[in-house]
Design an enzyme around this catalytic site. Sequence first.
Site, PDB file in Angstrom:
ATOM      1  N   SER A  65       5.976  -1.770 -13.426  1.00  0.00           N
ATOM      2  CA  SER A  65       6.414  -2.190 -12.092  1.00  0.00           C
ATOM      3  C   SER A  65       7.701  -3.020 -12.176  1.00  0.00           C
ATOM      4  O   SER A  65       8.695  -2.569 -12.728  1.00  0.00           O
ATOM      5  CB  SER A  65       5.271  -2.952 -11.413  1.00  0.00           C
ATOM      6  OG  SER A  65       5.471  -3.028 -10.024  1.00  0.00           O
ATOM      7  N   ASP A 101       2.154   2.526  -9.046  1.00  0.00           N
ATOM      8  CA  ASP A 101       2.483   1.333  -9.824  1.00  0.00           C
ATOM      9  C   ASP A 101       1.779   1.273 -11.187  1.00  0.00           C
ATOM     10  O   ASP A 101       0.572   1.482 -11.277  1.00  0.00           O
ATOM     11  CB  ASP A 101       2.086   0.116  -8.986  1.00  0.00           C
ATOM     12  CG  ASP A 101       2.678  -1.176  -9.503  1.00  0.00           C
ATOM     13  OD1 ASP A 101       2.193  -1.673 -10.538  1.00  0.00           O
ATOM     14  OD2 ASP A 101       3.605  -1.691  -8.875  1.00  0.00           O
TER      15      ASP A 101
END
Length: 265
Positions: free
Chosen positions: A40, A155
């Site tokens: 991320s 993510d």
Amino acid sequence: MPKKIGLALGCGGARGLAHIGVIKTLVKNNIPIDYIAGSSIGALIGSLYAATLDILQVEKWFLELTYKDLIKVLLDPSLHSGLIKGEKFINFLQSKIGVRKIEELKIPFRAVATDLFTGKAVVFKKGDLGLAIRSSCAVPFLFSPVISDDKCLVDGGVSMPVPVQVVKEMGADIVIAVNLDSEYFIQEQKKEILITKINLIDVLEKSIDVLRYHLSQEHIKKANVVINPKVNKKSLIDFIHAEDIIRAGEKATLKVLPELLKIIK
């Protein structure tokens, strides 16, 4: 032969600007970074440094970020599977470092995403850097997933919030992990307020914090050194207060520096 040092940069939205402070402090103390893997926001910051080798320039980009700039990136509405499409996010990355392939970066780099179809972590080792970072940063509900090669990518923090194992597999002898989820507990002074006013979003947010906290604790066990920046709870997209967050990364790194230098020697 010198030991190879790898950096595992964790997820955490805007709190991930602490990674800049971490890298600044390592560079200032002449600690080499031979490998980088990120999930991320860790993938975004890690890729910017791996592409430029200039952490002060990376810091400058975020310190100069305005609300107008942030709106330009986030004002990219999606009609399904997420609030934001993400194309403008890729444009932001490419405006800083151009169109890059992972294998062309100056430091060996990996970005981690999660396949919703299998639940497994997906590690980007080569190919389009923009696609890799967009996938790794696809926060559920906020960004639309990336559909690629029969995968539904979101993510990286969903499966691997701190990619320590990835850095080890890259060849690192010493792994420095940066964990942005070292604490999730509600501050005492806020408990009473939340008990009476807690809503659905609060419950969802705190539940995700708890899950990520415990998952992070498992992943950092294999790291040689763990850096835990103490960043006050920030919104995922609160990138405007960069200076304070970066400073937290610097402070946390200085705290473990004696231990790290001892391990290296």
